[in-house]
Design a protein around this motif. Structure first.
Motif, PDB file in Angstrom:
ATOM      1  N   ASP A 135      -0.832  -3.389  -7.580  1.00  0.00           N
ATOM      2  CA  ASP A 135      -2.180  -3.796  -7.208  1.00  0.00           C
ATOM      3  C   ASP A 135      -2.309  -5.317  -7.138  1.00  0.00           C
ATOM      4  O   ASP A 135      -2.992  -5.860  -6.254  1.00  0.00           O
ATOM      5  CB  ASP A 135      -3.182  -3.247  -8.225  1.00  0.00           C
ATOM      6  CG  ASP A 135      -3.370  -1.745  -8.077  1.00  0.00           C
ATOM      7  OD1 ASP A 135      -3.123  -1.237  -6.970  1.00  0.00           O
ATOM      8  OD2 ASP A 135      -3.740  -1.080  -9.062  1.00  0.00           O
TER       9      ASP A 135
ATOM     10  N   SER B 153       0.835  -1.206   0.000  1.00  0.00           N
ATOM     11  CA  SER B 153       0.000   0.000   0.000  1.00  0.00           C
ATOM     12  C   SER B 153       0.868   1.254   0.000  1.00  0.00           C
ATOM     13  O   SER B 153       0.530   2.257  -0.640  1.00  0.00           O
ATOM     14  CB  SER B 153      -0.910  -0.009   1.227  1.00  0.00           C
ATOM     15  OG  SER B 153      -1.782  -1.119   1.213  1.00  0.00           O
TER      16      SER B 153
ATOM     17  N   TYR C 118     -11.741  -4.357  -2.870  1.00  0.00           N
ATOM     18  CA  TYR C 118     -10.484  -3.896  -3.453  1.00  0.00           C
ATOM     19  C   TYR C 118     -10.243  -4.545  -4.824  1.00  0.00           C
ATOM     20  O   TYR C 118      -9.738  -3.904  -5.749  1.00  0.00           O
ATOM     21  CB  TYR C 118      -9.318  -4.205  -2.513  1.00  0.00           C
ATOM     22  CG  TYR C 118      -8.061  -3.461  -2.871  1.00  0.00           C
ATOM     23  CD1 TYR C 118      -7.824  -2.191  -2.386  1.00  0.00           C
ATOM     24  CD2 TYR C 118      -7.099  -4.019  -3.703  1.00  0.00           C
ATOM     25  CE1 TYR C 118      -6.687  -1.489  -2.708  1.00  0.00           C
ATOM     26  CE2 TYR C 118      -5.961  -3.332  -4.045  1.00  0.00           C
ATOM     27  CZ  TYR C 118      -5.762  -2.067  -3.538  1.00  0.00           C
ATOM     28  OH  TYR C 118      -4.642  -1.366  -3.877  1.00  0.00           O
TER      29      TYR C 118
ATOM     30  N   LEU D 291     -15.102   0.246  -0.460  1.00  0.00           N
ATOM     31  CA  LEU D 291     -13.839  -0.045   0.227  1.00  0.00           C
ATOM     32  C   LEU D 291     -13.674   0.847   1.453  1.00  0.00           C
ATOM     33  O   LEU D 291     -13.164   0.405   2.495  1.00  0.00           O
ATOM     34  CB  LEU D 291     -12.674   0.150  -0.746  1.00  0.00           C
ATOM     35  CG  LEU D 291     -11.277  -0.146  -0.220  1.00  0.00           C
ATOM     36  CD1 LEU D 291     -11.152  -1.612   0.182  1.00  0.00           C
ATOM     37  CD2 LEU D 291     -10.233   0.207  -1.269  1.00  0.00           C
TER      38      LEU D 291
END
Length: 794
Positions: A470, A281, A449, A388
């Protein structure tokens, strides 16, 4: 043993490198053979090209001949047609009746034109085929040349890698041989030591048997004394009796230890998954929505990245605390919530982790809101982002619930917070429900996500780096889902075991006593006391640490106190030294002036001595002066001669000057006065010399004193540098260990590259086989083309 392990490791590395050498040699020879084949193919292609050029020249020559023949036939056709028109016109005048009938059409000019037209079409077709084949041939030659250059470059690279690996292997073989020799020497020493140790071991075994027999007798006697004289007398008082070590069911303890071990494994997997999620992240926030390499990041993303970078400092302590709790579980002690005092550290670290997640949540949500505010964000993508957004809030709330239940279970080991044992089952049931909620919330986060990422990757602004990041985040979320699923299933299955009453009892009580009324039967500090006692006994059995004698410590302290001088003392010494230097410079200038004056006097005296020598020579020549001088010398007393000999120097020039002075003094005063003057001058000169020597000695002493102080300070600096070098040595040893690990990884990567290169060579061989087949097809086509030309010629 360490040397043997090191030698074994080096031998295994040497065997690996030795196994790689024939593979590299084979690859090099294969590449060399393929390069030679390519060269031969190029030569064959050149020959074929020359043949094609010759055929093209012959075809062009044939074409020119055909064109000339066509022109000639065209001219003949024109002449024939003109002559026939004239004949037809004459006949029409002579034969008017016959013109009404059908006149015959000449057939020969049409046959010639058709043949000519077919020849022209055939010629055009042949020209087109020649041009097409020539273009294909040229393009094929260019492709083969580029491939040949590429393969030559690869061959050179492989040759360089082979040479470097051969050189490294030679160096490593030499080093291994040297180490082998050293290890053999050490092995011989160790064998001699082993022989001596065996003899000692035999003696020690004999002594051990004697000691064991004596200790067995002492143990039996001590057991008898304990059984007879030392019964436990505090069973009536429950507060004192709970401090005794309880007798318990070992199966229950082993089952509890196994469950704690499984929970530690599940927690380590969850920690690893969370760490991967946070690190990936952080990488994503540096790439999207603003690329940190090209554009400045927003303040929200900056703080978000900073907090994400700190995830390991909050995640690892939780795992370490639970592992330390597992290490405290032994078979000879019972573990319950009342005795599990080490769970408090795990609860504390988990609370820090939840606080970190609460601190991270606003920045996480703000980052999602920034992504929604972008111009490229569609309405559907914004909806997925808000889903999310809500799932992350729910996940944090679930972690807060989990923190409360873990803290509630951990505080049961404290005396001020003890619930009845019947409530513990409800605690575990609630904890199981929270873990199920955690599983569902993590699944929601992963689902939202994944849908968000699938929409983002369809945008034109999505880069390859963002896509890979990702994918890594999605994989970490999948691992989190699997971990939470395992944890919830594990806890729901083992809730019944947590409901069971622990099978233990203390002296003076039974298992069936009511703990809800009487309280716990064992104190939570019992295990702590036992561990403290065991550590204390282990420390007593260990060797004593090295100490410094008091006399040496006092002496070192005096040296340190004497060596630490203040700046004021050094500044005073500096000022005194500067004043002394100034005085010495003034004295130097004074004595320089005195020297100049004495030099002038010396010049005058030398002139006088020269004059006296001339007069003396003239008098000696006359003879009368000679007798008077001899009479005067014979009349001199012996004491004067001895005193003059002691005073007059041995240098002839100095003697001449001294004789000149004596003559001058004798002319003006008596002998006693001359002696006193000479002695006085002599001793004043001696006093001046001694004063100069004393000043030199004092200056040397001061210089030596300052040098000693400087050397002492340098010694202190050297001690500091020694400690610093020792620290650097430790760091370098750690760095060396890291480099060794990197060397292992690089060797593994090189092995992987070698396997990849072998696969690449196999694929290249397949491609070369395909190219050979294509070349054979082209050759067969070229062989068919001249046959068709021959048929056409016929």
């Amino acid at each position: 043993m360490a040397d043997a392990a090191k030698y074994q490791k080096l031998a295994s590395e040497y065997a690996k490198l030795k196994a790689q050498i024939p593979v590299l040699k084979k690859a090099y020879l294969d590449e060399q053979g393929t390069s030679n084949d390519y060269k031969e193919q190029i030569k064959a292609k050149d020959q074929a090209l020359r043949k094609c050029e010759q055929e093209i020249d012959s075809l062009s020559f044939r074409n020119q001949q055909l064109s000339k023949r066509v022109l000639f036939l065209q001219e003949e056709l024109d002449t024939i047609e003109a002559s026939k028109k004239k004949k037809i016109f004459g006949r029409s005048k002579n034969r008017n009746a016959e013109t009404t009938a059908a006149t015959p059409v000449p057939t020969s000019p049409g046959v010639y034109s058709e043949e000519l037209f077919s020849k022209i079409q055939e010629n055009e077709r042949l020209h087109k085929q020649v041009d097409d084949s020539n273009r294909k041939y040229q393009s094929r030659i260019q492709e083969l040349e580029t491939k040949l250059e590429f393969f030559e470059k690869e061959c050179n690279q492989h040759q360089q890698v082979l040479q470097s690996t051969l050189q490294k292997s030679k160096d490593q073989i030499d080093r291994l041989q040297q180490e082998k020799a050293m290890v053999e020497v050490k092995l011989q020493k160790l064998e001699s030591d082993v022989k001596s140790y065996r003899s000692r071991a035999e003696l020690s075994e004999e002594k051990l048997d004697i000691v064991q027999s004596r200790l067995q007798d002492d143990l039996q006697q001590a057991r008898k004394i304990i059984a007879d004289k030392l019964p436990f007398i505090d069973t009536r008082h429950r507060d004192l009796n709970c401090l005794n070590l309880p007798t318990h069911d070992r199966k229950h303890q082993l089952r509890a230890r196994e469950l704690v071990n499984q929970s530690v494994n599940h927690l380590s997997e969850l920690v690893q998954a969370l760490s991967n999620f946070y690190t990936y992240s952080e990488q994503r926030s540096k790439i999207y929505p603003n690329d940190g390499t090209n554009e400045p990041l927003s303040p929200v993303n900056l703080m978000y990245c900073r907090y994400l970078h700190e995830n390991v400092s909050y995640l690892r302590p939780c795992e370490q605390a639970l592992r330390s709790f597992l290490a405290t579980l032994n078979e000879d002690s019972l573990t319950t919530l009342e005795t599990a005092t080490d769970l408090l550290t795990f609860s504390r670290n988990f609370r820090y982790l939840v606080a970190y997640m609460n601190k991270l949540l606003p920045y996480q949500l703000a980052s999602i809101e920034e992504e929604c505010a972008l111009s490229s964000c569609t309405s559907t993508l914004e909806g997925k982002n808000m889903d999310l957004h809500r799932s992350l809030k729910h996940l944090t709330s679930v972690f807060n619930k989990l923190d409360t239940y873990i803290a509630l279970l951990a505080t049961q080991s404290q005396n001020h917070c003890q619930y009845p044992h019947q409530n513990h089952f409800s605690f575990f049931v609630s904890l199981s429900k929270v873990l199920q909620d955690l599983d569902t919330s993590v699944r929601d986060v992963s689902k939202h996500y994944n849908s968000k990422v699938s929409l983002e990757h369809q945008l034109p602004t999505a880069t390859q780096k963002l896509k890979t990041t990702d994918e890594c985040i999605v994989s970490s979320l999948i691992s989190m889902v699997t971990c939470t699923g395992k944890i919830s299933a594990f806890f729901s299955v083992n809730v019944d075991f947590f409901k069971e009453n622990p099978g233990y009892r203390t002296r003076g009580s039974s298992i069936g006593t009511d703990t809800a009324v009487d309280g716990p039967r064992s104190g939570p500090a019992t295990v702590c006391f036992r561990q403290k006692a065991s550590t204390y006994l282990s420390q007593l059995s260990g060797p004593c640490p090295e100490t410094v004698p008091h006399r040496v410590a006092v002496q070192n302290r005096k040296v340190l106190l004497s060596s630490t001088e203040s700046r004021e003392g050094l500044s005073k010494q500096l000022t005194t030294a500067q004043t002394r230097v100034n005085k010495l410079e003034q004295e130097k200038e004074h004595w320089m002036l005195e020297l100049q004056l004495l030099q002038i006097k010396h010049d005058k005296e030398t002139e006088k001595v020269q004059k006296l020598e001339k007069e003396l020579a003239s008098r000696l020549a006359s003879g009368a002066m000679k007798d008077s001088i001899e009479d005067n010398i014979s009349k001199e007393p012996s004491s004067r001669t001895s005193s003059l000999d002691a005073v007059i120097p041995q240098n002839p020039e100095a003697k001449a000057a001294m004789f000149g002075k004596l003559d001058m003094v004798s002319a003006g005063s008596s002998d006693a006065e001359t002696r006193e003057v000479l002695i006085k001058n002599h001793f004043t000169n001696r006093i001046n010399d001694q004063a100069l020597q004393l000043q030199l000695v004092e200056s040397k002493a001061v210089n030596f004193h300052s040098e000693v102080r400087a050397l002492h300070k340098q010694l202190q600096i050297a001690d500091k540098s020694k400690t610093r070098c020792e620290e650097e040595l430790k760091d370098s040893s750690q760095h060396l260990a890291q480099l060794r690990d990197e060397l292992q990884t690089t060797t593994k990567s090189y092995e992987g590259q070698l396997s990849m290169m072998s696969e690449h060579l196999a694929s290249m061989n397949e491609k070369l086989a395909q190219q050979k087949d294509e070349i054979d097809d082209l050759k067969s086509q070229k062989v068919q083309q001249p046959k068709e030309k021959k048929k056409f010629r016929k």
